[in-house]
Design a protein around this motif. Structure first.
Motif, PDB file in Angstrom:
ATOM      1  N   LEU A   1       0.441  -1.499   0.087  1.00 15.11           N
ATOM      2  CA  LEU A   1      -0.121   0.130   0.089  1.00 15.11           C
ATOM      3  C   LEU A   1       0.600   1.221  -0.014  1.00 15.11           C
ATOM      4  O   LEU A   1       0.528   2.508  -0.607  1.00 15.11           O
ATOM      5  CB  LEU A   1      -1.057   0.446   1.011  1.00 15.11           C
ATOM      6  CG  LEU A   1      -2.417  -1.137   1.123  1.00 15.11           C
ATOM      7  CD1 LEU A   1      -2.996  -0.382   2.806  1.00 15.11           C
ATOM      8  CD2 LEU A   1      -2.975  -0.976  -0.041  1.00 15.11           C
ATOM      9  N   ALA A   2       1.583   1.339   0.504  1.00 16.44           N
ATOM     10  CA  ALA A   2       2.910   2.195   0.169  1.00 16.44           C
ATOM     11  C   ALA A   2       3.157   2.662  -0.624  1.00 16.44           C
ATOM     12  O   ALA A   2       3.303   4.033  -1.124  1.00 16.44           O
ATOM     13  CB  ALA A   2       3.598   2.230   1.108  1.00 16.44           C
ATOM     14  N   ASP A   3       3.785   1.901  -1.696  1.00 15.46           N
ATOM     15  CA  ASP A   3       3.802   1.460  -3.696  1.00 15.46           C
ATOM     16  C   ASP A   3       2.685   2.366  -3.844  1.00 15.46           C
ATOM     17  O   ASP A   3       2.861   3.221  -4.515  1.00 15.46           O
ATOM     18  CB  ASP A   3       4.223   0.327  -3.738  1.00 15.46           C
ATOM     19  CG  ASP A   3       6.140   0.180  -3.264  1.00 15.46           C
ATOM     20  OD1 ASP A   3       6.844   0.756  -3.770  1.00 15.46           O
ATOM     21  OD2 ASP A   3       6.005  -1.048  -3.325  1.00 15.46           O
ATOM     22  N   ALA A   4       1.361   2.409  -3.769  1.00 20.56           N
ATOM     23  CA  ALA A   4       0.252   2.382  -3.791  1.00 20.56           C
ATOM     24  C   ALA A   4      -0.255   3.556  -3.625  1.00 20.56           C
ATOM     25  O   ALA A   4      -0.434   4.584  -5.053  1.00 20.56           O
ATOM     26  CB  ALA A   4      -0.479   1.352  -3.527  1.00 20.56           C
ATOM     27  N   LEU A   5       0.329   4.363  -2.945  1.00 18.74           N
ATOM     28  CA  LEU A   5       0.082   5.968  -2.511  1.00 18.74           C
ATOM     29  C   LEU A   5       1.442   6.154  -2.830  1.00 18.74           C
ATOM     30  O   LEU A   5       0.143   7.598  -3.031  1.00 18.74           O
ATOM     31  CB  LEU A   5       0.548   6.331  -0.991  1.00 18.74           C
ATOM     32  CG  LEU A   5      -0.923   5.410  -0.150  1.00 18.74           C
ATOM     33  CD1 LEU A   5      -1.144   5.512   1.179  1.00 18.74           C
ATOM     34  CD2 LEU A   5      -2.480   6.086  -0.697  1.00 18.74           C
ATOM     35  N   LEU A   6       2.615   5.910  -3.291  1.00 23.67           N
ATOM     36  CA  LEU A   6       3.836   6.444  -3.915  1.00 23.67           C
ATOM     37  C   LEU A   6       3.253   6.541  -5.372  1.00 23.67           C
ATOM     38  O   LEU A   6       3.511   7.623  -5.548  1.00 23.67           O
ATOM     39  CB  LEU A   6       4.265   6.493  -3.597  1.00 23.67           C
ATOM     40  CG  LEU A   6       4.955   6.665  -1.849  1.00 23.67           C
ATOM     41  CD1 LEU A   6       6.510   6.129  -1.357  1.00 23.67           C
ATOM     42  CD2 LEU A   6       5.659   7.767  -1.435  1.00 23.67           C
ATOM     43  N   ALA A   7       2.900   5.858  -5.621  1.00 21.36           N
ATOM     44  CA  ALA A   7       2.134   5.646  -7.227  1.00 21.36           C
ATOM     45  C   ALA A   7       2.384   7.777  -7.868  1.00 21.36           C
ATOM     46  O   ALA A   7       2.384   7.824  -8.859  1.00 21.36           O
ATOM     47  CB  ALA A   7       2.332   4.302  -7.508  1.00 21.36           C
ATOM     48  N   PRO A   8       0.614   7.885  -7.429  1.00 27.04           N
ATOM     49  CA  PRO A   8       0.703   8.775  -8.402  1.00 27.04           C
ATOM     50  C   PRO A   8       1.552  10.257  -7.321  1.00 27.04           C
ATOM     51  O   PRO A   8       1.236  11.375  -8.671  1.00 27.04           O
ATOM     52  CB  PRO A   8      -0.642   9.820  -6.957  1.00 27.04           C
ATOM     53  CG  PRO A   8      -1.652   8.166  -6.505  1.00 27.04           C
ATOM     54  CD  PRO A   8       0.436   7.080  -6.639  1.00 27.04           C
ATOM     55  N   LEU A   9       2.067   9.711  -7.170  1.00 23.46           N
ATOM     56  CA  LEU A   9       3.455  10.946  -6.721  1.00 23.46           C
ATOM     57  C   LEU A   9       4.536  11.063  -7.486  1.00 23.46           C
ATOM     58  O   LEU A   9       6.005  11.378  -7.512  1.00 23.46           O
ATOM     59  CB  LEU A   9       3.173  10.670  -5.365  1.00 23.46           C
ATOM     60  CG  LEU A   9       2.690  11.911  -4.425  1.00 23.46           C
ATOM     61  CD1 LEU A   9       2.549  11.614  -2.873  1.00 23.46           C
ATOM     62  CD2 LEU A   9       1.797  12.933  -5.152  1.00 23.46           C
TER      63      LEU A   9
END
Length: 211
Positions: A165-173
């Protein structure tokens, strides 16, 4: 599901550090970087030149001796901004720093990083494009941000796959995507932050866990 650890051998770097320097050198460096950031904030990255920064009263020779060239100045600016973000994450006031519930801290970090991208996104996108995938995602600032988010996600949603989930939240950034949205799709920073808030709600990270 529990948080997955990175494969063996993949180091997690500490918050970035800089060797100690003389007090006068440190003051000059801080003055130059503050002048550069004020210039970028008021007129944009295109206005950032060594001469313009020197006009703040430090002298063009001092700027060149301290940073070498324009690329060195820009690199130092991004590095300094990242250090300030990390200090705020680890020891600053809440909600970005300790003391707020995990969901509020997650949201504060995502919004703060969006603000960084709003200034440095195009330059960061260029750097990202040159980095090999393993290095980009498991070293440097990304790894620090990922570890920070994973810890907060574990606190907010015990049992969730916080590593994913940390990767998933950073992806849009990702800087390239953020810059494309801002410059080509015409998205405002406010709209992007609202979208990040929607992601948090979708992942169940917008409220404290019930234990």
């Amino acid at each position: 599901m529990t948080t997955a650890a990175p494969p063996p051998g993949e180091d997690r770097p500490p918050v970035l550090g800089r060797p100690a320097e003389r007090a006068d050198a440190s003051r000059n460096r801080a003055k130059i970087l503050a002048a550069a950031e004020d210039l970028v904030r008021s007129r944009g990255m295109a206005a950032l030149t060594m001469n313009e920064v020197a006009a703040a009263g430090v002298g063009v020779g001092t700027v060149y001796r301290r940073f070498g060239d324009h690329a060195g100045l820009v690199e130092a600016m991004m590095d300094d901004r990242e250090r300030r973000l990390q200090r705020a994450m680890s020891a600053g006031p809440p909600p970005l720093g300790p003391g707020a519930p995990a969901p509020e801290r997650i949201r504060a970090f995502l919004h703060a990083y969006a603000d960084v991208l709003d200034t440095y996104g195009p330059l960061m996108a260029a750097v990202e494009a040159t980095m090999p995938t393993p290095r980009r995602y498991r070293t440097g600032p990304y790894a620090v941000h990922h570890e920070h988010l994973a810890a907060l996600i574990t606190e907010a949603r015990p049992g969730a796959d916080a590593f994913y989930l940390a990767d998933a939240l950073l992806a849009p950034l990702a800087a390239g995507l953020f810059t494309h949205q801002r410059q080509h799709d015409g998205m405002s920073s406010r709209r992007i932050k609202a979208g990040l808030d929607d992601l948090l709600r979708g992942f169940g990270l917008d409220r404290p866990s019930r234990r």
